[in-house]
Design a protein around this motif. Structure first.
Motif, PDB file in Angstrom:
ATOM      1  N   ARG A  55      27.621 -11.249  45.524  1.00 52.36           N
ATOM      2  CA  ARG A  55      26.444 -10.458  45.912  1.00 52.36           C
ATOM      3  C   ARG A  55      25.479 -10.164  44.769  1.00 52.36           C
ATOM      4  O   ARG A  55      25.897  -9.963  43.643  1.00 52.36           O
ATOM      5  CB  ARG A  55      26.904  -9.135  46.528  1.00 52.36           C
ATOM      6  CG  ARG A  55      27.330  -9.296  47.966  1.00 52.36           C
ATOM      7  CD  ARG A  55      27.774  -8.007  48.574  1.00 52.36           C
ATOM      8  NE  ARG A  55      29.006  -7.539  47.984  1.00 52.36           N
ATOM      9  CZ  ARG A  55      29.232  -6.291  47.642  1.00 52.36           C
ATOM     10  NH1 ARG A  55      28.308  -5.380  47.805  1.00 52.36           N
ATOM     11  NH2 ARG A  55      30.392  -5.939  47.145  1.00 52.36           N
ATOM     12  N   VAL A  78      30.877 -10.539  30.225  1.00 50.74           N
ATOM     13  CA  VAL A  78      30.596 -11.382  31.399  1.00 50.74           C
ATOM     14  C   VAL A  78      30.969 -10.685  32.709  1.00 50.74           C
ATOM     15  O   VAL A  78      32.095 -10.199  32.856  1.00 50.74           O
ATOM     16  CB  VAL A  78      31.397 -12.707  31.301  1.00 50.74           C
ATOM     17  CG1 VAL A  78      31.058 -13.615  32.482  1.00 50.74           C
ATOM     18  CG2 VAL A  78      31.151 -13.404  29.975  1.00 50.74           C
ATOM     19  N   THR A  81      29.525  -7.831  34.417  1.00 52.09           N
ATOM     20  CA  THR A  81      29.717  -6.445  33.984  1.00 52.09           C
ATOM     21  C   THR A  81      29.689  -5.420  35.119  1.00 52.09           C
ATOM     22  O   THR A  81      29.920  -4.244  34.875  1.00 52.09           O
ATOM     23  CB  THR A  81      28.677  -6.076  32.906  1.00 52.09           C
ATOM     24  OG1 THR A  81      27.385  -6.453  33.392  1.00 52.09           O
ATOM     25  CG2 THR A  81      28.950  -6.828  31.639  1.00 52.09           C
ATOM     26  N   GLU A  96      30.228  -0.565  32.827  1.00 54.72           N
ATOM     27  CA  GLU A  96      31.116   0.292  32.011  1.00 54.72           C
ATOM     28  C   GLU A  96      31.585  -0.421  30.745  1.00 54.72           C
ATOM     29  O   GLU A  96      31.661   0.175  29.664  1.00 54.72           O
ATOM     30  CB  GLU A  96      32.359   0.734  32.794  1.00 54.72           C
ATOM     31  CG  GLU A  96      32.100   1.457  34.098  1.00 54.72           C
ATOM     32  CD  GLU A  96      32.128   0.503  35.283  1.00 54.72           C
ATOM     33  OE1 GLU A  96      31.785  -0.678  35.120  1.00 54.72           O
ATOM     34  OE2 GLU A  96      32.482   0.955  36.394  1.00 54.72           O
ATOM     35  N   GLY A 118      21.814 -12.548  35.400  1.00 56.90           N
ATOM     36  CA  GLY A 118      22.106 -13.869  35.955  1.00 56.90           C
ATOM     37  C   GLY A 118      23.450 -14.397  35.505  1.00 56.90           C
ATOM     38  O   GLY A 118      24.341 -13.626  35.135  1.00 56.90           O
ATOM     39  N   VAL A 133      26.350 -16.380  33.460  1.00 59.68           N
ATOM     40  CA  VAL A 133      26.743 -16.574  32.062  1.00 59.68           C
ATOM     41  C   VAL A 133      26.552 -18.029  31.623  1.00 59.68           C
ATOM     42  O   VAL A 133      26.306 -18.309  30.449  1.00 59.68           O
ATOM     43  CB  VAL A 133      28.207 -16.123  31.826  1.00 59.68           C
ATOM     44  CG1 VAL A 133      29.199 -16.976  32.605  1.00 59.68           C
ATOM     45  CG2 VAL A 133      28.550 -16.159  30.346  1.00 59.68           C
ATOM     46  N   PHE A 156      37.905  -8.455  34.950  1.00 53.75           N
ATOM     47  CA  PHE A 156      38.074  -8.604  36.395  1.00 53.75           C
ATOM     48  C   PHE A 156      37.083  -9.603  37.004  1.00 53.75           C
ATOM     49  O   PHE A 156      36.281  -9.241  37.876  1.00 53.75           O
ATOM     50  CB  PHE A 156      38.021  -7.238  37.094  1.00 53.75           C
ATOM     51  CG  PHE A 156      39.113  -6.321  36.610  1.00 53.75           C
ATOM     52  CD1 PHE A 156      40.372  -6.379  37.171  1.00 53.75           C
ATOM     53  CD2 PHE A 156      38.896  -5.460  35.536  1.00 53.75           C
ATOM     54  CE1 PHE A 156      41.394  -5.572  36.679  1.00 53.75           C
ATOM     55  CE2 PHE A 156      39.920  -4.659  35.041  1.00 53.75           C
ATOM     56  CZ  PHE A 156      41.171  -4.711  35.621  1.00 53.75           C
ATOM     57  N   ASP A 168      35.787 -12.376  39.496  1.00 54.67           N
ATOM     58  CA  ASP A 168      36.112 -12.513  40.927  1.00 54.67           C
ATOM     59  C   ASP A 168      37.263 -13.501  41.108  1.00 54.67           C
ATOM     60  O   ASP A 168      37.161 -14.650  40.666  1.00 54.67           O
ATOM     61  CB  ASP A 168      34.886 -13.031  41.700  1.00 54.67           C
ATOM     62  CG  ASP A 168      33.745 -12.036  41.662  1.00 54.67           C
ATOM     63  OD1 ASP A 168      33.958 -10.869  42.034  1.00 54.67           O
ATOM     64  OD2 ASP A 168      32.635 -12.415  41.231  1.00 54.67           O
TER      65      ASP A 168
HETATM   66  C1  LIG Z   1      34.999  -8.223  40.431  1.00 54.26           C
HETATM   67  S1  LIG Z   1      33.510  -7.835  39.651  1.00 54.26           S
HETATM   68  C2  LIG Z   1      34.044  -6.992  38.163  1.00 54.26           C
HETATM   69  C3  LIG Z   1      32.989  -6.069  37.614  1.00 54.26           C
HETATM   70  C4  LIG Z   1      33.389  -5.299  36.336  1.00 54.26           C
HETATM   71  N1  LIG Z   1      33.651  -6.189  35.236  1.00 54.26           N
HETATM   72  C5  LIG Z   1      34.567  -4.382  36.559  1.00 54.26           C
HETATM   73  O1  LIG Z   1      35.600  -4.557  35.876  1.00 54.26           O
HETATM   74  O2  LIG Z   1      34.434  -3.450  37.384  1.00 54.26           O
HETATM   75  C6  LIG Z   1      33.022  -9.407  38.993  1.00 54.26           C
HETATM   76  C7  LIG Z   1      31.557  -9.459  38.617  1.00 54.26           C
HETATM   77  O3  LIG Z   1      31.305 -10.694  37.955  1.00 54.26           O
HETATM   78  C8  LIG Z   1      29.999 -11.134  38.282  1.00 54.26           C
HETATM   79  N2  LIG Z   1      29.969 -12.578  38.043  1.00 54.26           N
HETATM   80  C9  LIG Z   1      30.666 -13.517  38.715  1.00 54.26           C
HETATM   81  N3  LIG Z   1      30.413 -14.738  38.215  1.00 54.26           N
HETATM   82  C10 LIG Z   1      29.527 -14.550  37.191  1.00 54.26           C
HETATM   83  C11 LIG Z   1      28.863 -15.425  36.305  1.00 54.26           C
HETATM   84  N4  LIG Z   1      29.048 -16.755  36.373  1.00 54.26           N
HETATM   85  N5  LIG Z   1      28.009 -14.917  35.390  1.00 54.26           N
HETATM   86  C12 LIG Z   1      27.807 -13.569  35.343  1.00 54.26           C
HETATM   87  N6  LIG Z   1      28.411 -12.683  36.158  1.00 54.26           N
HETATM   88  C13 LIG Z   1      29.248 -13.167  37.075  1.00 54.26           C
HETATM   89  C14 LIG Z   1      29.844 -10.739  39.755  1.00 54.26           C
HETATM   90  O4  LIG Z   1      28.473 -10.603  40.115  1.00 54.26           O
HETATM   91  C15 LIG Z   1      30.610  -9.419  39.811  1.00 54.26           C
HETATM   92  O5  LIG Z   1      29.756  -8.315  39.677  1.00 54.26           O
END
Ligand SMILES: C[S@@+](CC[C@H](N)C(=O)[O-])C[C@H]1O[C@@H](n2cnc3c(N)ncnc32)[C@H](O)[C@@H]1O
Length: 218
Positions: A13, A49, A51, A55, A99, A101, A120, A122
């Motif tokens: 999202r 990456v 974020t 936090e 955007g 990484v 964390f 996805d």
């Molecule tokens: C499960 S969340 C974890 C968020 C945070 N790090 C935490 O521990 O609460 C994973 C985040 O990674 C971001 N994300 C996924 N693939 C990414 C990419 N290739 N580059 C940057 N962000 C990415 C998603 O948009 C999502 O907000």
């Protein structure tokens, strides 16, 4: 400035589920001030990456005031919260890439980074979505190229499926990294940092035990 291909596509999202109206013009106005543009030869960088709500970037910026934290996240609701905190607290060592990484990796032509954090990512637990997972051996090798000597990557996850996948990826690039905390008793995040991100709390509330992997560049 940035290109993308299927393998490096960013899934998930960009906006939250809540119907709360967000003033995007205001967001983009603020973003201009904190947007990552180019590397500065005089600065040292940390790559944070995915974020979420920021936090980890705030934690890293406070922990390493002499370094610039490059926060990568496309989730606008999270970025708004991060930027509000940054403005309110006059934090001057966070830059944001709203955007993927992979865009940053593509334009990094030198070993600019002292540290990479991936908290964390996805997990994409369904088999048919496995290709969407960020942590692969190819991705780790790309990070190897932009990390300074002896620098580290920290990866946290609470997904057993992803743990196995990450271990396999680490194994495949054992020529590139030393896995520093190889024993099970050394995998707990809290032994290293006092940080609780949204997804850390989610894991704990659901009785899932997060694991932290520390890789050092060889
Ligand atoms: C499960 S969340 C974890 C968020 C945070 N790090 C935490 O521990 O609460 C994973 C985040 O990674 C971001 N994300 C996924 N693939 C990414 C990419 N290739 N580059 C940057 N962000 C990415 C998603 O948009 C999502 O907000």
């Amino acid at each position: 400035m940035f290109s993308s291909n299927y393998t490096n596509r960013l899934f998930g999202r960009t906006r939250g589920r809540s119907k709360k109206k967000i003033n995007l013009n205001n967001y983009y106005e603020v973003l201009v001030k904190y947007k990552f543009q180019n590397f500065n030869e005089k600065s040292e960088y940390i790559l944070d990456v995915g974020t979420g709500y920021g936090e980890s970037s705030i934690f890293l910026a406070k922990q390493f005031p002499d370094k610039v934290v490059l926060s990568c996240e496309k989730y606008i609701d999270g970025n708004i919260i991060l930027l509000k905190y940054v403005q309110k607290n006059n934090i001057n060592n966070i830059l944001l890439h709203n955007g993927n990484v992979h865009n940053i990796i593509e334009i990094t032509n030198k070993e600019y980074f002292n540290l990479v954090w991936i908290f964390f990512p996805d997990p994409w637990p369904k088999n048919r979505h496995a290709k969407r997972r960020l942590i692969t051996s190819e991705f780790l090798i790309k990070l190897h190229k932009i990390l300074k000597e002896n620098s580290e990557i920290y990866i946290a996850t609470d997904s057993t499926i992803y743990v196995r996948f990450i271990l396999n990826s680490i194994y495949k690039c054992k020529k590139y990294f030393n896995w520093v905390n190889q024993s099970e008793i050394n995998l707990s995040i809290k032994d290293y940092f006092d940080i609780e991100t949204k997804y850390y709390k989610k894991a704990i509330n659901s009785q899932r035990k997060p694991s932290l992997f520390i890789l050092r560049k060889l």
